[in-house]
Design a protein around this motif. Structure first.
Motif, short mmCIF file in Angstrom:
data_model
loop_
_atom_site.label_atom_id
_atom_site.label_comp_id
_atom_site.label_asym_id
_atom_site.label_seq_id
_atom_site.Cartn_x
_atom_site.Cartn_y
_atom_site.Cartn_z
N LEU A 1 35.33 37.38 20.10
CA LEU A 1 36.20 37.07 21.24
C LEU A 1 36.50 38.30 22.09
N THR A 2 36.56 39.47 21.47
CA THR A 2 36.74 40.67 22.29
C THR A 2 35.51 40.91 23.16
N HIS A 3 34.36 40.53 22.65
CA HIS A 3 33.12 40.66 23.44
C HIS A 3 33.16 39.68 24.62
N VAL A 4 33.57 38.44 24.34
CA VAL A 4 33.70 37.45 25.42
C VAL A 4 34.78 37.89 26.41
N GLY A 5 35.88 38.40 25.89
CA GLY A 5 36.98 38.83 26.76
C GLY A 5 36.63 39.98 27.66
N SER A 6 35.58 40.74 27.30
CA SER A 6 35.14 41.84 28.15
C SER A 6 34.31 41.35 29.33
N GLY A 7 33.88 40.08 29.28
CA GLY A 7 33.04 39.53 30.34
C GLY A 7 31.56 39.77 30.15
N ALA A 8 31.18 40.40 29.03
CA ALA A 8 29.77 40.73 28.80
C ALA A 8 28.94 39.52 28.42
N VAL A 9 29.57 38.51 27.82
CA VAL A 9 28.86 37.32 27.38
C VAL A 9 29.86 36.16 27.42
N THR A 10 29.36 34.94 27.50
CA THR A 10 30.25 33.80 27.67
C THR A 10 30.49 33.05 26.35
N ARG A 11 31.56 32.28 26.35
CA ARG A 11 31.85 31.42 25.20
C ARG A 11 30.70 30.45 24.98
N GLU A 12 30.15 29.91 26.06
CA GLU A 12 29.07 28.93 25.93
C GLU A 12 27.86 29.50 25.20
N VAL A 13 27.58 30.77 25.45
CA VAL A 13 26.43 31.41 24.79
C VAL A 13 26.73 31.65 23.32
N LEU A 14 27.95 32.07 23.00
CA LEU A 14 28.23 32.54 21.64
C LEU A 14 28.76 31.48 20.68
N GLN A 15 29.60 30.57 21.14
CA GLN A 15 30.27 29.70 20.18
C GLN A 15 29.29 28.85 19.39
N SER A 16 28.39 28.19 20.09
CA SER A 16 27.43 27.33 19.39
C SER A 16 26.44 28.13 18.57
N ASN A 17 26.12 29.35 19.04
CA ASN A 17 25.17 30.19 18.32
C ASN A 17 25.77 30.85 17.08
#
Length: 281
Positions: free
Chosen positions: A176-192
């Protein structure tokens, strides 16, 4: 300005990461009897460690939900032994790299440089990197490049886990800190990574309670500082390979590897954005 450690990672990571997206590796896993792509991923990632059950695999892979890992391990070993998974995976990624990269690239030079970098790795508290470092060296320069890039990648990744844990973060918190930085999205990471909405909300609440995320799920000022500290610690813990290469050797790796990694991205062999957060160098 990016550190030399980070420039080295950006240059070399795509040479390793082909394994996650190449059709050759998916086909190889299926050919040995693994019934799903994710089973091939988890079995292939931990194969040098032997027939692991889920708990130690989850501890090492850190960013994945335990239930996601448990759907693949230890069941994978009923279909194929770790040694078979390992060898077929390495053979397949070599075929993929030969398909993607120019035949006249200086593979031998790059292999020697990456293997020199590996000699600088410290494997204390780095189980994935240590396991991959024990794999027999392939006969071909391309195979050697992939294996050395994998050891370096897992060495840095294990260091990143150490940094995050020291900062009081769990696997999903770190994501979530990675998502919160704007570098990657929830859509990319949550399901993966296999996290449920409930897991996600609990982590958000935990980080918001620490003042790390704001109401828009962006890093706060303290969150930005924390994230930067983790990245700086990750770089610091990755200095061993850089010390082994020296600045000139590291610069030579970047010079050779960057055009090859760009070629991989430009061929569409690794998506942008991607779950690793790897940029096109």
């Amino acid at each position: 300005m990016k550190s030399l450690q980070r420039r080295l990672w950006e240059a070399v990571e795509p040479l390793h990461a082909v394994v996650y997206f190449a059709p050759e590796t998916a086909a190889a896993a299926k050919a040995v009897g693994l019934p799903s792509w994710w089973m091939g991923y988890f079995a292939g990632r931990v194969a040098p460690l032997g027939p692991l059950p889920e708990p130690p695999a989850t501890a090492m892979l850190f960013g994945f939900a335990p239930r996601m890992v448990a759907r693949s391990l230890p069941d994978a070993w009923q279909y194929a032994e770790p040694a078979v998974v390992l060898q077929t995976r390495m053979d397949a990624v070599e075929v993929a790299l030969k398909r993607l990269l120019p035949a006249d690239a200086p593979f031998e030079e790059l292999a020697e440089l990456l293997e020199l970098a590996v000699t600088g790795c410290d494997y204390a508290a780095r189980p994935l990197a240590a396991a991959w470092s024990s794999v027999a060296r392939p006969a071909t320069p391309i195979g050697r490049i992939w294996l050395a890039a994998t050891v370096l990648r897992e060495h840095r990744g294990d260091g990143h886990v150490l940094s995050a844990v020291a900062a009081g973060l769990r696997g999903l918190d770190t994501t979530l800190t990675h998502v919160g930085s704007g570098a990657v999205t929830r859509e990319v990471l949550q399901s993966n990574r296999g996290w449920s909405d409930e897991d996600w909300d609990e982590s958000v609440a935990r980080l918001a309670g620490r003042g790390i995320l704001d109401g828009d799920l962006r890093l706060t000022e303290p969150g930005i500082v924390l994230r930067q500290r983790i990245e700086d610690d990750t770089d610091r813990l990755a200095t061993g390979p850089l010390d082994a290469l020296g600045e000139d050797g590291a610069a030579e790796v970047v010079r050779i590897a960057v055009p090859l990694s760009r070629r991989i991205f430009d061929a569409g062999a690794i998506p942008l954005p991607n779950p690793m957060g790897a940029p096109r160098p």
